[in-house]
Motif scaffolding. Structure first.
Motif: not given
Length: 148
Positions: A9-26
């Motif tokens: 597992t790795r993690e990182r802070f992303i300067a975007a709302a969860p919805h924005e990140v999720f839409e990219l991953l989906a």
């Protein structure tokens, strides 16, 4: 070999709302853009938004070109998405709101595979962690802080 080699597992802070990140991953069309391993080339067929049970293919290259099939096995809008390869290992992304952005946790879970020795032989237990770090860097680069 340590069981943790097959669950990383790795993690990182992303300067975007969860919805924005999720839409990219989906969006499978974006997977080659954020892939830190250099192996993901392009979606096979129409790149439709992913949902629970979605099946999607990817054109890959690891020395030689090949195609891999995936099935979305975990899905919680704006919070969690995971897909399983034909061999059973999973890629999971968990998103947590974090102040002005999102903490993204990426997990590679090959702990349930029968033929773990093959992953070790091919070097995946060594390279997957650094590749996930590069993936998270590339994901973060899709959301430059100054452009919000």
């Amino acid at each position: 070999m340590s069981p943790s080699a097959y669950l990383q597992t790795r993690e990182r802070f992303i300067a975007a709302a969860p919805h924005e990140v999720f839409e990219l991953l989906a969006n499978p069309a974006m997977h080659p853009v954020i892939d830190g391993s250099g192996t993901v080339r392009a979606p096979s067929g129409q790149a439709q938004r992913l949902a629970l049970g979605s099946e999607f293919g990817m054109q890959m290259r690891l020395g030689v070109p090949y195609r891999i099939s995936n099935t979305v096995v975990e899905f919680e809008q704006d919070r969690l998405i995971a897909w399983r390869h034909f061999s059973g290992h999973r890629w999971r992304y968990e998103l947590e709101p974090d102040g002005s952005g999102t903490t993204v946790r990426e997990t590679w879970d090959a702990s349930r595979l029968r033929h773990k020795w093959l992953l070790r032989l091919l070097g995946f237990t060594r390279t997957t962690g650094p590749n996930m770090e590069r993936t998270l860097e590339r994901l973060a680069a899709q959301f430059p802080e100054g452009e919000r």
